[in-house]
Design an enzyme around this catalytic site. Structure first.
Site, PDB file in Angstrom:
ATOM      1  N   LYS A 125     -10.540 -10.657   8.402  1.00  0.00           N
ATOM      2  CA  LYS A 125      -9.098 -10.845   8.273  1.00  0.00           C
ATOM      3  C   LYS A 125      -8.546 -11.220   9.627  1.00  0.00           C
ATOM      4  O   LYS A 125      -8.621 -10.445  10.577  1.00  0.00           O
ATOM      5  CB  LYS A 125      -8.423  -9.574   7.760  1.00  0.00           C
ATOM      6  CG  LYS A 125      -6.915  -9.747   7.552  1.00  0.00           C
ATOM      7  CD  LYS A 125      -6.307  -8.590   6.792  1.00  0.00           C
ATOM      8  CE  LYS A 125      -4.832  -8.842   6.511  1.00  0.00           C
ATOM      9  NZ  LYS A 125      -4.227  -7.763   5.688  1.00  0.00           N
TER      10      LYS A 125
ATOM     11  N   ASP B 190       3.414   1.330   1.363  1.00  0.00           N
ATOM     12  CA  ASP B 190       3.514   0.075   0.617  1.00  0.00           C
ATOM     13  C   ASP B 190       2.480   0.046  -0.513  1.00  0.00           C
ATOM     14  O   ASP B 190       1.798  -0.950  -0.721  1.00  0.00           O
ATOM     15  CB  ASP B 190       3.323  -1.114   1.563  1.00  0.00           C
ATOM     16  CG  ASP B 190       3.834  -2.432   0.967  1.00  0.00           C
ATOM     17  OD1 ASP B 190       4.654  -2.378   0.026  1.00  0.00           O
ATOM     18  OD2 ASP B 190       3.415  -3.502   1.433  1.00  0.00           O
TER      19      ASP B 190
END
Length: 267
Positions: A7, A103
């Protein structure tokens, strides 16, 4: 051979200090954790000006995609997924360096194709307990459809109960294939969260076990004191619901029209 995913932060964000800091925080938080239901990060580095981290590769899809293809899910399957996420949250909340995800939503939960393992990812806006005070902008980060009311008000302390609220909304969505607040625009939703006095009352298109309806209702309570106080407490009710008769857990729900009318518990 073991597969890994890389990532990297896109180049257009390299000069945005807030995003760079959040990217590094995500890597730092996830690198501390070693739990089967949290994506593992094995290395954090930089290639020139591009920060990146190496993480576990999950062969599967986001829960949002899984629901689009397979939803609505049976109560049993929804509880099985929620149980795994609860275990991950209990680990993160109870860790020596505890973190609140802030989240939790279908896009941040991965479902492994063969094993059906559920894995939490993206701790990009996690609040590390004991860390320095975060800015108002950071406190309000999160996806509004799944935010706990206290995440909208910057003066309120956020703890693990915010994650359990979000997970309750995800659990509701798994058996209805609709976000709980899907019918509200952003302005209306904000107003409801900031000033609404009515509690969140889940409605289901088919009869569900009253224990399951009560579990969801408690998880998504607006009042902190009425909510599950810990992931361990939620886990007990999930396990109790999973022990209910098979027929009440395996019925396939239908997509429903609304989430705003009061629930009528089944007795």
């Amino acid at each position: 051979a073991t597969l890994f995913a890389l990532k990297a932060l896109p180049a257009e964000w390299h000069h945005n200090i807030e995003i760079v800091n959040r990217f590094h925080q995500q890597a730092r938080v996830m690198a501390r954790f070693n739990h089967p239901n949290i994506v593992r990060v094995s290395d954090v580095d930089k290639d020139g000006n591009t920060p990146y981290f190496v993480m576990e590769y999950i062969e599967g899809q986001a829960l949002s995609e899984y629901l689009a293809a397979n939803g609505p899910l049976s109560v049993r399957e929804a509880l099985s997924i929620a149980r795994q996420i609860t275990l991950a949250l209990d680990y993160a909340h109870s860790h020596p360096s505890p973190a609140i995800h802030r989240d939790i939503k279908p896009q941040n939960i991965l479902i492994e194709t063969n094993s059906k393992r559920a894995v939490v990812t993206d701790f990009g806006i996690a609040k590390v307990r004991g860390a320095s005070t975060q800015t108002n902008a950071e406190l309000m980060l999160g996806t509004l459809l799944y935010c706990a009311p206290e995440q909208i008000l910057p003066h309120l302390e956020i703890d693990g109960r915010a994650d359990l609220y979000s997970l309750g909304l995800v659990l509701y969505e798994m058996v209805t294939r609709r976000a709980f607040f899907a019918d509200l625009d952003e302005r209306t939703l904000l107003g409801k969260m900031l000033s609404g006095q009515e509690d969140n009352l889940p409605v289901f298109s088919l009869p569900v076990p009253p224990e399951f309806a009560a579990l969801v209702r408690r998880a998504i309570s607006r009042r902190l004191e009425d909510r599950y106080q810990s992931a361990k407490e939620l886990l007990k009710d999930i396990d109790a619901s999973l022990a209910l008769p098979t027929s009440s857990l395996d019925a396939q729900p239908l997509a429903q029209a609304t989430a705003l009318d009061p629930v009528v518990p089944n007795h």
